[in-house]
Structure formats: structure tokens, C-alpha cells
Scaffold this motif. Structure first.
Motif, PDB file in Angstrom:
ATOM      1  N   LYS A   1       0.855  -1.266  -0.074  1.00 49.71           N
ATOM      2  CA  LYS A   1       0.045   0.006   0.008  1.00 49.71           C
ATOM      3  C   LYS A   1       0.840   1.220   0.067  1.00 49.71           C
ATOM      4  CE  LYS A   1      -2.123  -1.116   3.944  1.00 49.71           C
ATOM      5  NZ  LYS A   1      -1.430  -2.563   3.999  1.00 49.71           N
ATOM      6  N   THR A   2       1.928   1.498   0.955  1.00 52.15           N
ATOM      7  CA  THR A   2       2.810   2.452   1.283  1.00 52.15           C
ATOM      8  C   THR A   2       3.587   2.388  -0.033  1.00 52.15           C
ATOM      9  OG1 THR A   2       2.792   2.271   3.174  1.00 52.15           O
ATOM     10  CG2 THR A   2       4.477   3.593   2.467  1.00 52.15           C
ATOM     11  N   CYS A   3       3.921   1.518  -0.751  1.00 55.38           N
ATOM     12  CA  CYS A   3       4.882   1.449  -2.047  1.00 55.38           C
ATOM     13  C   CYS A   3       4.113   2.105  -3.132  1.00 55.38           C
ATOM     14  CB  CYS A   3       5.156  -0.041  -2.198  1.00 55.38           C
ATOM     15  SG  CYS A   3       6.038  -0.226  -3.846  1.00 55.38           S
TER      16      CYS A   3
ATOM     17  N   THR B   1       6.354   8.285   4.030  1.00 57.61           N
ATOM     18  CA  THR B   1       6.600   7.403   4.984  1.00 57.61           C
ATOM     19  C   THR B   1       5.416   6.786   5.787  1.00 57.61           C
ATOM     20  OG1 THR B   1       6.865   9.037   6.742  1.00 57.61           O
ATOM     21  CG2 THR B   1       8.924   7.972   5.700  1.00 57.61           C
ATOM     22  N   SER B   2       5.619   5.724   6.411  1.00 57.09           N
ATOM     23  CA  SER B   2       4.357   5.243   7.466  1.00 57.09           C
ATOM     24  C   SER B   2       4.445   5.793   8.582  1.00 57.09           C
ATOM     25  CB  SER B   2       4.520   3.697   7.189  1.00 57.09           C
ATOM     26  OG  SER B   2       3.609   3.191   6.237  1.00 57.09           O
ATOM     27  N   PRO B   3       3.952   6.840   8.667  1.00 54.27           N
ATOM     28  CA  PRO B   3       4.227   7.713  10.044  1.00 54.27           C
ATOM     29  C   PRO B   3       3.828   6.994  11.323  1.00 54.27           C
ATOM     30  CG  PRO B   3       2.240   8.669   8.988  1.00 54.27           C
ATOM     31  CD  PRO B   3       2.681   7.432   7.942  1.00 54.27           C
TER      32      PRO B   3
ATOM     33  N   ILE C   1      -3.296   9.079   4.306  1.00 47.82           N
ATOM     34  CA  ILE C   1      -3.992   8.663   5.592  1.00 47.82           C
ATOM     35  C   ILE C   1      -3.457   7.327   5.929  1.00 47.82           C
ATOM     36  CG2 ILE C   1      -5.965   8.681   6.945  1.00 47.82           C
ATOM     37  CD1 ILE C   1      -7.292  11.082   5.030  1.00 47.82           C
ATOM     38  N   ASP C   2      -3.038   7.031   6.958  1.00 48.83           N
ATOM     39  CA  ASP C   2      -2.916   5.643   7.253  1.00 48.83           C
ATOM     40  C   ASP C   2      -3.513   5.302   8.591  1.00 48.83           C
ATOM     41  OD1 ASP C   2      -1.841   3.168   8.322  1.00 48.83           O
ATOM     42  OD2 ASP C   2       0.229   3.603   7.582  1.00 48.83           O
ATOM     43  N   LEU C   3      -4.638   4.614   8.592  1.00 53.47           N
ATOM     44  CA  LEU C   3      -5.546   4.331   9.769  1.00 53.47           C
ATOM     45  C   LEU C   3      -5.029   3.136  10.629  1.00 53.47           C
ATOM     46  CD1 LEU C   3      -8.764   5.287   7.949  1.00 53.47           C
ATOM     47  CD2 LEU C   3      -7.400   6.885   9.485  1.00 53.47           C
TER      48      LEU C   3
ATOM     49  N   ILE D   1      -5.728   6.390   1.220  1.00 58.07           N
ATOM     50  CA  ILE D   1      -5.976   5.740   2.613  1.00 58.07           C
ATOM     51  C   ILE D   1      -5.751   4.417   2.733  1.00 58.07           C
ATOM     52  CG2 ILE D   1      -7.821   5.915   4.378  1.00 58.07           C
ATOM     53  CD1 ILE D   1      -9.602   7.645   2.953  1.00 58.07           C
ATOM     54  N   GLU D   2      -4.934   3.986   3.818  1.00 57.90           N
ATOM     55  CA  GLU D   2      -4.477   2.760   3.960  1.00 57.90           C
ATOM     56  C   GLU D   2      -5.223   2.352   5.178  1.00 57.90           C
ATOM     57  OE1 GLU D   2      -0.223   1.792   4.159  1.00 57.90           O
ATOM     58  OE2 GLU D   2       0.250   3.569   3.468  1.00 57.90           O
ATOM     59  N   TRP D   3      -5.666   1.004   4.943  1.00 58.32           N
ATOM     60  CA  TRP D   3      -6.709   0.661   6.139  1.00 58.32           C
ATOM     61  C   TRP D   3      -7.782   1.486   6.115  1.00 58.32           C
ATOM     62  CZ3 TRP D   3      -4.907  -4.041   7.878  1.00 58.32           C
ATOM     63  CH2 TRP D   3      -3.508  -4.481   7.869  1.00 58.32           C
TER      64      TRP D   3
HETATM   65 MG    MG Z   1       1.872   1.260   4.879  1.00 56.68          MG
END
Ligand code: MG
Ligand code: ADP
Length: 142
Positions: free
Chosen positions: A39-41, A57-59, A76-78, A104-106
Motif C-alpha cells: 500500500k505504502t509502496c 513514510t508510514s508515519p 492517511i494511514d489508519l 487511505i491505507e486501512w
Molecule cells: Mg503502509
């Protein structure tokens, strides 16, 4: 539904770049897939194609990252969300109105708070080969 298979992070970046050049401002992308799926990639490739040179980055503590490129990108990373109440408190709607792209991840952790014309991207990993299958579909096709 469109499906695309990628065999390396570079191929995932190429797919993301293609979408970054196609999707109009205001698009909200919901990414689904296990930890390490990509997902981040995908979002990193998307950002690069928008001309963003800051690293995505994945904060660890922040949930929302904002980047300025050809279009603004909201990442957005939930993953670390404690529950639906915390999702409510994030004011996500503010990002959906924006003239940028929101990824948005997750995203399933904010179910019910997301816009109706969401673009879903599901990433599945083939355990043996490491190949990723990306399935793209609109909310109303789900
Ligand atoms: Mg990620
Ligand atoms: P997530 O955000 O879904 O938890 P990441 O994007 O942080 O996952 O991590 C994906 C990992 O898998 C990276 O280390 C990346 O190099 C690796 N990888 C291997 N093949 C691929 C591929 N085809 N697409 C995306 N990432 C891949």
C-alpha cells in the motif's frame, strides 16, 4: 473491475504513476491489503508521479501526511486507529473536499465516513512468487 499484476516495487510504481496521470483532483483512494502488501509502496510511486520529492513514510505517530506536488496528496494511514471514535475525530471530510488526491491505507477502519465515489484498490500477495495482484473497483461496483 480492473486487475493488474506487479512483480516488483518498480512495477507497482509504474501502475501508480499511470493512475496519478489519469485520476482527477478530488479522487479518494481506499487501499486494502495485509501489512507488507504494498500500500505504502503504491502511494510512494503515486507521489513521485505527482512530482513530490519528499519521502512518503508510514508515519508512526501522525495519521495524516500532506504533500505538495502537481496536485496536493493526502496520505492517511489508519493502521493505528484505536477505534471508530478516533476516526470521527480526524475530520476526514476536510480532505475529501480538497482539490487534491487522498490515499487511505486501512480505509475499512473508517467505514461509513468515506465518500460514496471511492476508488478501491485491493492488493493480494501470492505467497510463493511474491507477485501482487491489484484489483481496482469503484465503491458502487463493490
Ligand atoms: Mg503502509
Ligand atoms: P504496506 O504499506 O501494505 O504495509 P509496504 O508498501 O510498506 O506495505 O511494503 C511492501 C514491501 O513489499 C516493500 O518492502 C516492497 O519492497 C516489497 N515488494 C515486493 N514486491 C512488491 C510489489 N510487486 N509491489 C509492491 N511492493 C513490493
Amino acid at each position: 473491475m480492473r486487475t493488474v499484476q506487479t512483480h516488483s516495487p518498480e512495477e507497482t510504481w509504474a501502475l501508480a504513476a499511470e493512475l496519478a496521470n489519469e485520476l482527477p483532483p478530488g479522487t479518494v483512494i481506499a487501499l486494502h491489503g495485509d501489512l507488507g502488501a504494498g500500500k505504502t509502496c503504491f502511494i510512494q510511486g503515486f507521489a513521485a508521479a505527482l512530482g513530490i520529492d519528499e519521502p512518503i513514510t508510514s508515519p508512526t505517530y501522525t495519521i495524516i501526511g500532506e504533500y505538495e506536488g502537481r496536485l496536493p496528496l493526502h496520505h492517511i494511514d489508519l493502521y493505528r486507529l484505536s477505534g471508530p471514535e478516533e476516526a470521527l475525530g480526524l475530520g476526514l471530510e476536510e480532505y475529501f473536499d480538497a482539490n487534491g488526491i487522498t490515499a487511505i491505507e486501512w480505509a475499512e477502519r473508517a467505514e461509513g465516513l468515506l465518500p460514496p465515489d471511492l476508488l478501491h484498490i485491493r492488493i493480494e500477495v501470492d505467497e510463493d512468487s511474491g507477485m501482487r495482484t491489484f484489483s481496482l473497483f469503484r465503491e458502487n461496483e463493490a
